[in-house]
Design a protein around this motif. Structure first.
Motif, PDB file in Angstrom:
ATOM      1  N   GLU A  32       0.837  -1.208   0.000  1.00 24.33           N
ATOM      2  CA  GLU A  32       0.000   0.000   0.000  1.00 24.33           C
ATOM      3  C   GLU A  32       0.868   1.252   0.000  1.00 24.33           C
ATOM      4  O   GLU A  32       0.586   2.217  -0.703  1.00 24.33           O
ATOM      5  CB  GLU A  32      -0.914   0.010   1.223  1.00 24.33           C
ATOM      6  CG  GLU A  32      -1.881  -1.127   1.224  1.00 24.33           C
ATOM      7  CD  GLU A  32      -3.308  -0.676   1.349  1.00 24.33           C
ATOM      8  OE1 GLU A  32      -3.554   0.532   1.490  1.00 24.33           O
ATOM      9  OE2 GLU A  32      -4.165  -1.548   1.277  1.00 24.33           O
ATOM     10  N   GLY A  33       1.909   1.242   0.800  1.00 24.06           N
ATOM     11  CA  GLY A  33       2.811   2.393   0.856  1.00 24.06           C
ATOM     12  C   GLY A  33       3.518   2.634  -0.462  1.00 24.06           C
ATOM     13  O   GLY A  33       3.693   3.782  -0.884  1.00 24.06           O
ATOM     14  N   MET A  34       3.927   1.551  -1.118  1.00 25.29           N
ATOM     15  CA  MET A  34       4.609   1.699  -2.403  1.00 25.29           C
ATOM     16  C   MET A  34       3.664   2.269  -3.462  1.00 25.29           C
ATOM     17  O   MET A  34       4.043   3.133  -4.246  1.00 25.29           O
ATOM     18  CB  MET A  34       5.169   0.348  -2.853  1.00 25.29           C
ATOM     19  CG  MET A  34       6.366  -0.096  -2.044  1.00 25.29           C
ATOM     20  SD  MET A  34       6.986  -1.720  -2.526  1.00 25.29           S
ATOM     21  CE  MET A  34       7.599  -1.381  -4.182  1.00 25.29           C
ATOM     22  N   VAL A  35       2.425   1.799  -3.470  1.00 23.21           N
ATOM     23  CA  VAL A  35       1.435   2.302  -4.429  1.00 23.21           C
ATOM     24  C   VAL A  35       1.116   3.764  -4.128  1.00 23.21           C
ATOM     25  O   VAL A  35       1.043   4.591  -5.046  1.00 23.21           O
ATOM     26  CB  VAL A  35       0.161   1.431  -4.406  1.00 23.21           C
ATOM     27  CG1 VAL A  35      -0.977   2.100  -5.149  1.00 23.21           C
ATOM     28  CG2 VAL A  35       0.451   0.067  -5.023  1.00 23.21           C
ATOM     29  N   ALA A  36       0.957   4.099  -2.859  1.00 19.51           N
ATOM     30  CA  ALA A  36       0.658   5.484  -2.491  1.00 19.51           C
ATOM     31  C   ALA A  36       1.806   6.409  -2.890  1.00 19.51           C
ATOM     32  O   ALA A  36       1.574   7.519  -3.383  1.00 19.51           O
ATOM     33  CB  ALA A  36       0.397   5.578  -0.988  1.00 19.51           C
ATOM     34  N   HIS A  43      -4.357   7.525  -6.061  1.00 18.80           N
ATOM     35  CA  HIS A  43      -4.904   6.176  -6.184  1.00 18.80           C
ATOM     36  C   HIS A  43      -6.207   6.018  -5.410  1.00 18.80           C
ATOM     37  O   HIS A  43      -6.857   4.994  -5.506  1.00 18.80           O
ATOM     38  CB  HIS A  43      -3.873   5.147  -5.709  1.00 18.80           C
ATOM     39  CG  HIS A  43      -3.561   5.249  -4.261  1.00 18.80           C
ATOM     40  ND1 HIS A  43      -2.922   6.341  -3.718  1.00 18.80           N
ATOM     41  CD2 HIS A  43      -3.800   4.404  -3.236  1.00 18.80           C
ATOM     42  CE1 HIS A  43      -2.772   6.166  -2.418  1.00 18.80           C
ATOM     43  NE2 HIS A  43      -3.298   4.997  -2.105  1.00 18.80           N
ATOM     44  N   VAL A  44      -6.610   7.042  -4.675  1.00 18.51           N
ATOM     45  CA  VAL A  44      -7.887   7.027  -3.955  1.00 18.51           C
ATOM     46  C   VAL A  44      -8.724   8.200  -4.445  1.00 18.51           C
ATOM     47  O   VAL A  44      -8.216   9.149  -5.035  1.00 18.51           O
ATOM     48  CB  VAL A  44      -7.677   7.115  -2.421  1.00 18.51           C
ATOM     49  CG1 VAL A  44      -7.034   5.851  -1.901  1.00 18.51           C
ATOM     50  CG2 VAL A  44      -6.842   8.318  -2.039  1.00 18.51           C
ATOM     51  N   ASP A  45     -10.024   8.152  -4.168  1.00 17.48           N
ATOM     52  CA  ASP A  45     -10.895   9.238  -4.613  1.00 17.48           C
ATOM     53  C   ASP A  45     -10.723  10.473  -3.737  1.00 17.48           C
ATOM     54  O   ASP A  45      -9.889  10.495  -2.831  1.00 17.48           O
ATOM     55  CB  ASP A  45     -12.349   8.775  -4.653  1.00 17.48           C
ATOM     56  CG  ASP A  45     -12.889   8.411  -3.287  1.00 17.48           C
ATOM     57  OD1 ASP A  45     -12.179   8.599  -2.280  1.00 17.48           O
ATOM     58  OD2 ASP A  45     -14.033   7.931  -3.221  1.00 17.48           O
ATOM     59  N   ALA A  46     -11.511  11.494  -3.998  1.00 12.64           N
ATOM     60  CA  ALA A  46     -11.369  12.769  -3.294  1.00 12.64           C
ATOM     61  C   ALA A  46     -11.580  12.638  -1.789  1.00 12.64           C
ATOM     62  O   ALA A  46     -10.976  13.363  -1.012  1.00 12.64           O
ATOM     63  CB  ALA A  46     -12.350  13.783  -3.871  1.00 12.64           C
ATOM     64  N   VAL A  47     -12.433  11.718  -1.377  1.00 14.01           N
ATOM     65  CA  VAL A  47     -12.681  11.505   0.053  1.00 14.01           C
ATOM     66  C   VAL A  47     -11.525  10.730   0.675  1.00 14.01           C
ATOM     67  O   VAL A  47     -11.269  10.813   1.865  1.00 14.01           O
ATOM     68  CB  VAL A  47     -14.015  10.750   0.256  1.00 14.01           C
ATOM     69  CG1 VAL A  47     -14.296  10.510   1.715  1.00 14.01           C
ATOM     70  CG2 VAL A  47     -15.155  11.505  -0.398  1.00 14.01           C
ATOM     71  N   GLY A  54      -8.715  -1.056 -10.220  1.00 11.65           N
ATOM     72  CA  GLY A  54      -7.471  -1.767 -10.482  1.00 11.65           C
ATOM     73  C   GLY A  54      -6.396  -1.588  -9.427  1.00 11.65           C
ATOM     74  O   GLY A  54      -5.474  -2.391  -9.347  1.00 11.65           O
ATOM     75  N   VAL A  55      -6.495  -0.578  -8.598  1.00 10.64           N
ATOM     76  CA  VAL A  55      -5.437  -0.306  -7.630  1.00 10.64           C
ATOM     77  C   VAL A  55      -5.380  -1.395  -6.556  1.00 10.64           C
ATOM     78  O   VAL A  55      -4.298  -1.840  -6.175  1.00 10.64           O
ATOM     79  CB  VAL A  55      -5.615   1.092  -6.986  1.00 10.64           C
ATOM     80  CG1 VAL A  55      -4.617   1.312  -5.871  1.00 10.64           C
ATOM     81  CG2 VAL A  55      -5.470   2.167  -8.044  1.00 10.64           C
ATOM     82  N   ALA A  96       2.511  -4.649 -16.231  1.00 12.25           N
ATOM     83  CA  ALA A  96       1.045  -4.590 -16.161  1.00 12.25           C
ATOM     84  C   ALA A  96       0.588  -3.728 -14.985  1.00 12.25           C
ATOM     85  O   ALA A  96      -0.362  -2.944 -15.112  1.00 12.25           O
ATOM     86  CB  ALA A  96       0.482  -6.001 -16.032  1.00 12.25           C
ATOM     87  N   GLU A  97       1.264  -3.848 -13.848  1.00 18.33           N
ATOM     88  CA  GLU A  97       0.916  -3.030 -12.689  1.00 18.33           C
ATOM     89  C   GLU A  97       1.181  -1.554 -12.977  1.00 18.33           C
ATOM     90  O   GLU A  97       0.389  -0.690 -12.587  1.00 18.33           O
ATOM     91  CB  GLU A  97       1.710  -3.484 -11.466  1.00 18.33           C
ATOM     92  CG  GLU A  97       1.305  -4.846 -10.959  1.00 18.33           C
ATOM     93  CD  GLU A  97       2.277  -5.440  -9.948  1.00 18.33           C
ATOM     94  OE1 GLU A  97       1.911  -6.438  -9.318  1.00 18.33           O
ATOM     95  OE2 GLU A  97       3.406  -4.919  -9.794  1.00 18.33           O
ATOM     96  N   GLN A  98       2.265  -1.266 -13.668  1.00 16.42           N
ATOM     97  CA  GLN A  98       2.570   0.126 -14.020  1.00 16.42           C
ATOM     98  C   GLN A  98       1.508   0.719 -14.939  1.00 16.42           C
ATOM     99  O   GLN A  98       1.153   1.878 -14.797  1.00 16.42           O
ATOM    100  CB  GLN A  98       3.938   0.225 -14.676  1.00 16.42           C
ATOM    101  CG  GLN A  98       5.069   0.113 -13.702  1.00 16.42           C
ATOM    102  CD  GLN A  98       6.424   0.233 -14.379  1.00 16.42           C
ATOM    103  OE1 GLN A  98       6.515   0.352 -15.594  1.00 16.42           O
ATOM    104  NE2 GLN A  98       7.471   0.205 -13.579  1.00 16.42           N
ATOM    105  N   PHE A  99       0.994  -0.085 -15.873  1.00 22.73           N
ATOM    106  CA  PHE A  99      -0.066   0.410 -16.750  1.00 22.73           C
ATOM    107  C   PHE A  99      -1.283   0.836 -15.944  1.00 22.73           C
ATOM    108  O   PHE A  99      -1.895   1.852 -16.220  1.00 22.73           O
ATOM    109  CB  PHE A  99      -0.469  -0.642 -17.789  1.00 22.73           C
ATOM    110  CG  PHE A  99       0.449  -0.727 -18.965  1.00 22.73           C
ATOM    111  CD1 PHE A  99       0.899   0.402 -19.610  1.00 22.73           C
ATOM    112  CD2 PHE A  99       0.849  -1.956 -19.440  1.00 22.73           C
ATOM    113  CE1 PHE A  99       1.750   0.332 -20.704  1.00 22.73           C
ATOM    114  CE2 PHE A  99       1.699  -2.049 -20.532  1.00 22.73           C
ATOM    115  CZ  PHE A  99       2.149  -0.907 -21.162  1.00 22.73           C
ATOM    116  N   VAL A 100      -1.640   0.050 -14.941  1.00 17.55           N
ATOM    117  CA  VAL A 100      -2.788   0.394 -14.096  1.00 17.55           C
ATOM    118  C   VAL A 100      -2.489   1.653 -13.292  1.00 17.55           C
ATOM    119  O   VAL A 100      -3.287   2.596 -13.251  1.00 17.55           O
ATOM    120  CB  VAL A 100      -3.142  -0.779 -13.150  1.00 17.55           C
ATOM    121  CG1 VAL A 100      -4.181  -0.364 -12.130  1.00 17.55           C
ATOM    122  CG2 VAL A 100      -3.620  -1.984 -13.947  1.00 17.55           C
ATOM    123  N   LEU A 101      -1.330   1.686 -12.642  1.00 22.86           N
ATOM    124  CA  LEU A 101      -1.009   2.801 -11.749  1.00 22.86           C
ATOM    125  C   LEU A 101      -0.708   4.097 -12.486  1.00 22.86           C
ATOM    126  O   LEU A 101      -0.941   5.181 -11.944  1.00 22.86           O
ATOM    127  CB  LEU A 101       0.180   2.423 -10.852  1.00 22.86           C
ATOM    128  CG  LEU A 101      -0.069   1.273  -9.891  1.00 22.86           C
ATOM    129  CD1 LEU A 101       1.181   0.992  -9.075  1.00 22.86           C
ATOM    130  CD2 LEU A 101      -1.253   1.545  -8.977  1.00 22.86           C
TER     131      LEU A 101
END
Length: 109
Positions: A32-36, A43-47, A54-55, A96-101
């Protein structure tokens, strides 16, 4: 989708033990930290509660690889003749993960 420890244990296809569960919690937090960090909060919505499409799957995939080989996350620091572990990540995102992110990543123009 918010990945859970149960999701990770099922994907890893290993015997469910307390040790595996504690490792799964750690690896999910690392993923989660790496994706963030990669997406810089997009990677998250406004809230800030719901993940974008896909995240969650990317987090789960990365956490599964980290769970299978936890030595990918370690840090080595050498000062003169003393070597210490500090925290280096030697795992990255698959193509593939990079394409999503990349859909959610902030980029300079």
């Amino acid at each position: 989708m918010k990945p859970t420890v149960d999701d990770l244990v099922v994907l890893a296809d290993q015997r469910d033990t307390p040790r595996l569960r504690s490792q799964a919690v750690l690896q999910l937090a690392t993923a989660e930290g790496m994706v963030a960090g990669y997406c810089r909060g997009r990677h998250v919505d406004a809230v800030g509660e719901n993940r974008r499409p896909g995240v969650g799957e990317v987090v789960l995939s990365l956490a599964c690889r980290l769970l299978a080989n936890p030595q990918q996350v370690q840090v080595r620091e050498q000062a003169s003749s003393v070597s210490m572990l500090r925290g280096e990540v030697t795992v990255g995102f698959t193509l593939a993960e990079q394409f999503v992110l990349n859909r959610y990543r902030k980029r300079a123009l």
